[in-house]
Motif scaffolding. Structure first.
Motif, PDB file in Angstrom:
ATOM      1  N   ASP A 195      -6.082   0.387  -5.836  1.00  0.00           N
ATOM      2  CA  ASP A 195      -6.987   0.565  -4.696  1.00  0.00           C
ATOM      3  C   ASP A 195      -6.706  -0.517  -3.650  1.00  0.00           C
ATOM      4  O   ASP A 195      -7.315  -1.586  -3.649  1.00  0.00           O
ATOM      5  N   GLY A 238      -0.267   2.630  -3.402  1.00  0.00           N
ATOM      6  CA  GLY A 238      -1.550   3.087  -2.883  1.00  0.00           C
ATOM      7  C   GLY A 238      -2.232   4.113  -3.757  1.00  0.00           C
ATOM      8  O   GLY A 238      -3.463   4.226  -3.741  1.00  0.00           O
ATOM      9  N   GLY A 297      -5.340  -1.179   0.698  1.00  0.00           N
ATOM     10  CA  GLY A 297      -5.157  -0.634   2.029  1.00  0.00           C
ATOM     11  C   GLY A 297      -4.174  -1.473   2.814  1.00  0.00           C
ATOM     12  O   GLY A 297      -3.419  -2.276   2.265  1.00  0.00           O
ATOM     13  N   THR A 357       0.826  -1.218   0.000  1.00  0.00           N
ATOM     14  CA  THR A 357       0.000   0.000   0.000  1.00  0.00           C
ATOM     15  C   THR A 357       0.853   1.258   0.000  1.00  0.00           C
ATOM     16  O   THR A 357       0.453   2.288  -0.541  1.00  0.00           O
ATOM     17  N   ARG A 416       7.315   3.771  -4.923  1.00  0.00           N
ATOM     18  CA  ARG A 416       6.209   4.733  -5.091  1.00  0.00           C
ATOM     19  C   ARG A 416       6.653   5.940  -5.918  1.00  0.00           C
ATOM     20  O   ARG A 416       5.920   6.414  -6.781  1.00  0.00           O
TER      21      ARG A 416
END
Length: 624
Positions: A118, A114, A120, A110, A175
């Motif tokens: 989608d 994230g 968590g 996540t 990320r």
């Protein structure tokens, strides 16, 4: 004429029908096929049907081969390790996988994706193939530390670092580059992770290695960090701690340094990594449909060519260094790995003739940096920092130099400086360089905080006795039989237990009278002066502690005087342990009496009742 026109019309209709039947958009798996699969999916499976089944099979198969690279890393690292540390290396690589997958599942995925997926906390989302493949990259970044720190890092502190690498440090980097972060938005390209995976892992390994220090005896003239670097890296030991032992017992237990102990195993591990990289790079397409099969094929070809160029470069480098026709195994294997690492970022955008050149330069960088680290006395046990660090940075920069538009480049519009990129090429070079610096800084900062915190709480490096005896026995109770035949190793193990007893007594008194240091009592001084005292006098228990004097020394005394007293007490504790062993031997005691290990070391154990003693846990207080 009408018959001829009818035949011509029929011919056109036949050709049109055959065209429909042979239309590639109808035969090959593409988006229209995916829509049909979604229509046929069960209601509970519909959210998971977001890829064509061919893509899912491709991703999962490739990711499984990438995870298999753990066995290659384990084989390669254990080939460098001492015989009494080989099982420890294998255990670390296995638990890198077991603990890392939990960390990546709970919060790593996540963090990394994230924004684009989608998901968590403790959620793999609906694209399980994507999650599975992304984890395979994360565990590769984490295991680089294992090789660099081999032989002297404590087991559980290492697992703490590995867990944070898999669950935090790598996901943050991913990320920025692949999860919709600002580096990706700027146009930073790292197709399969030269910087995001390998450079991040190498910088982390470099920082942790500099904090941990070298293996005992690795550098005979080693000099520990001096101020202010000793404060930066938390240096606690003097120069002699890291040099070849001088104590008679330690000298007989010490295993002299050898760069590589199992060349065949090293070569086999390199073969496993080579095959793994042929999945590592193509897997980043995450698809073989809609034309991505050509991208995958191009990535596979350039990866293999880069490895070939690196192998030739490593061979030439070794021959130049030895000034003969001798080709040394470690130089060849590290060169090949360096070339594979460099190919990760640029494998889809560079043309085939350039790939061997990229690998050749990566090999030269790898071997040069490896020698530089030895020169500055940084102990990279397997050359992991050199193989993954400079090669990862070079492969990332090579994108801006050699990128070219071709059918295997996919959606990339980057044109390299050497292929007419012009001002845009130079601009992209700046973006690539900025990305390298940012990712290196993230890895450096997080690793420094994690290692220093673990070192403060538990101790990052194993104890001296643990390192000399071997982590296989100390951490995993794996006895290869040497403790039964090697009296010096058994004696050293007994000394470590005695030192642990002193440490426990010290912690007990500190809990009663919590002070920075206690003044040595008269009973300690008496013991060192008397060689004929009984064993009960060797570990005296003070019946009283002068609190008033302690407070005076702690608050009003001279700090230099207190430090001298601390040094004296440390030396006296070491002498106490040696005197104890000497007295017990003089009284014809056996190794069983010295070590307290029951029937493990004595031939008379059949008639005696004794219980084996588990290895002493590595604590921070052991590292005096």
């Amino acid at each position: 004429s009408s018959a001829a026109s009818l035949k011509l019309a029929i011919g056109h209709w036949v050709i049109w029908a055959l065209g429909i039947m042979l239309n590639m958009t109808q035969v090959l798996p593409d988006e229209s096929w995916l829509i049909k699969m979604q229509d046929q999916a069960l209601p509970e499976c519909l959210p998971f049907r977001n890829r064509h089944r061919a893509d899912v099979a491709f991703i999962v198969t490739m990711a499984g081969r990438i995870i298999q690279m753990q066995s290659g890393f384990a084989m390669l690292e254990s080939a460098y390790a001492q015989p009494n540390n080989a099982a420890n290396i294998m255990m670390k690589n296995l638990l890198d996988l077991c603990i890392g997958v939990l960390a990546f599942y709970v919060f790593g995925y996540t963090i990394a994706y994230g924004e684009t997926v989608d998901v968590g906390v403790a959620d793999a989302g609906f694209d399980l193939a994507h999650w599975f493949c992304c984890f395979s990259y994360a565990t590769t970044a984490a295991t680089i530390n294992s090789g660099a720190l081999a032989g002297r890092v404590a087991f559980f502190p290492y697992l703490a670092l590995s867990t944070m690498m898999t669950g935090l440090v790598y996901p943050i980097s991913a990320r920025l580059v692949w999860g919709g972060g600002w580096l990706q938005q700027m146009g930073f390209i790292d197709f399969a992770g030269s910087a995001t995976v390998h450079l991040v892992g190498a910088v982390s390994a470099l920082v942790s290695t500099m904090i941990c220090g070298p293996r005992i005896g690795r550098f005979p003239e080693y000099r520990a960090w001096r101020r202010p670097l000793s404060w930066v890296f938390g240096e606690k030991n003097r120069d002699q701690y890291y040099r070849v032992p001088e104590d008679p017992v330690e000298k007989k237990v010490f295993i002299p340094f050898r760069r590589c102990r199992h060349p065949v195993q090293l070569l086999f591990g390199t073969f496993l990594l080579l095959v793994g990289f042929l999945a590592f790079n193509p897997a980043s397409t995450f698809s073989i449909t809609s034309g991505n099969d050509l991208v995958m094929a191009h990535a596979s070809a350039t990866t293999l060519l880069a490895a070939a160029g690196a192998g030739v470069g490593g061979m030439a480098y070794s021959m130049a260094r030895t000034r003969s026709t001798v080709v040394r195994v470690p130089e060849l294997t590290n060169a090949v790995i360096g070339g594979l690492v460099a190919s990760c970022a640029c494998c889809t955008v560079i043309p085939l003739p350039i790939a061997p050149l990229v690998g050749l330069i990566a090999a030269l960088l790898t071997l040069s940096v490896e020698e530089l680290l030895v020169y500055v006395q940084v102990d990279d046990a397997v050359g992991a920092v050199a193989a993954h660090g400079p090669s990862g940075a070079w492969g990332t920069i090579a994108v801006s130099l050699f990128a070219q538009k071709h059918c295997g480049a996919g959606d990339s519009d980057v044109v390299g400086i050497f292929f007419g990129g012009g001002a845009d090429g130079w601009k992209h070079l700046g973006i690539q360089a900025l990305g390298v610096l940012i990712l290196s800084g993230i890895s450096l900062g997080f690793t420094y905080v994690i290692v220093m915190l673990v070192d403060f709480l538990f101790g990052f490096r194993c104890s001296r006795a643990c390192e000399l005896i071997g982590l296989d026995f100390w951490e995993h109770q794996f006895d290869d039989g040497s403790l039964q035949t090697n009296m010096d190793k058994a004696t050293l193990f007994g000394l470590a237990q005695m030192r642990a007893d002193l440490s426990r007594r010290s912690r007990h008194l500190d809990s009663v009278v919590p002070k920075k240091w206690r003044s040595p009592t008269k009973s300690y001084m008496d013991v060192t002066a008397s060689e004929t005292s009984s064993s009960s006098e060797v570990f005296p228990v003070p019946h009283h502690v002068n609190v008033a004097n302690d407070q005076k020394d702690a608050h009003g005394g001279d700090k230099a005087t207190i430090q001298k007293l601390v040094k004296k007490v440390e030396d006296l504790e070491h002498k106490i342990s040696l005197l104890t062993v000497g007295m017990l031997r003089d009284r014809s005691k056996t190794t069983e009496d010295i070590c307290g290990t029951g029937d493990r070391f004595s031939h008379r154990a059949e008639s005696e009742e004794a219980s084996p003693v588990a290895p002493v846990r590595t604590t921070k207080s052991d590292r005096m």
